[in-house]
Design a protein around this motif. Structure first.
Motif, PDB file in Angstrom:
ATOM      1  N   TYR A  86      -8.790  -6.251  -4.704  1.00 33.25           N
ATOM      2  CA  TYR A  86      -9.647  -6.399  -5.880  1.00 33.25           C
ATOM      3  C   TYR A  86      -8.835  -6.932  -7.058  1.00 33.25           C
ATOM      4  N   TYR A  87      -7.672  -6.361  -7.302  1.00 31.61           N
ATOM      5  CA  TYR A  87      -6.828  -6.828  -8.402  1.00 31.61           C
ATOM      6  C   TYR A  87      -6.386  -8.272  -8.170  1.00 31.61           C
ATOM      7  N   LEU A 119      -1.722   2.879  -3.438  1.00 36.67           N
ATOM      8  CA  LEU A 119      -3.084   2.397  -3.678  1.00 36.67           C
ATOM      9  C   LEU A 119      -3.664   1.809  -2.402  1.00 36.67           C
ATOM     10  N   HIS A 174      -2.270   0.146 -12.714  1.00 41.18           N
ATOM     11  CA  HIS A 174      -2.716   1.479 -12.298  1.00 41.18           C
ATOM     12  C   HIS A 174      -2.496   2.503 -13.411  1.00 41.18           C
ATOM     13  N   ARG A 224      -4.986   1.897 -16.216  1.00 37.75           N
ATOM     14  CA  ARG A 224      -6.321   2.352 -15.791  1.00 37.75           C
ATOM     15  C   ARG A 224      -6.416   3.878 -15.858  1.00 37.75           C
ATOM     16  N   THR A 279      -8.223  -1.867  -3.230  1.00 41.43           N
ATOM     17  CA  THR A 279      -7.874  -1.938  -4.654  1.00 41.43           C
ATOM     18  C   THR A 279      -6.913  -3.082  -4.905  1.00 41.43           C
ATOM     19  N   GLU A 296       0.833  -1.206   0.000  1.00 41.70           N
ATOM     20  CA  GLU A 296       0.000   0.000   0.000  1.00 41.70           C
ATOM     21  C   GLU A 296       0.868   1.256   0.000  1.00 41.70           C
TER      22      GLU A 296
END
Length: 71
Positions: free
Chosen positions: A19-20, A12, A50, A53, A16, A7
């Protein structure tokens, strides 16, 4: 590295990252106590996702590219 360090290095949120992982982009190893252990390669992968996205690419497209399916 554990998720807290990931993190901090990626900037992030934990949700997240998880989730990935759930979507199959990351595959950390697990310690006996169940903690996820991420590698520098996981961090690199996370940062690439990231960036893509941020450029507007969908997760579906990113996943297909990762699998070598092209567009």
């Amino acid at each position: 590295m554990l998720i807290q360090e990931l993190e901090q290095k990626s900037g992030l949120p934990r949700a997240t990252i998880r989730y990935y992982e759930k979507e199959g982009f990351l595959t950390p190893n697990r310690l006996e106590n169940g903690y996820r252990v991420y590698t520098d390669e996981d961090l690199d992968q996370l940062m690439k996702i990231h960036l893509l996205r941020e450029l507007g690419m969908s997760l579906d497209t990113i996943q297909r590219i990762r699998k070598g399916e092209g567009r």
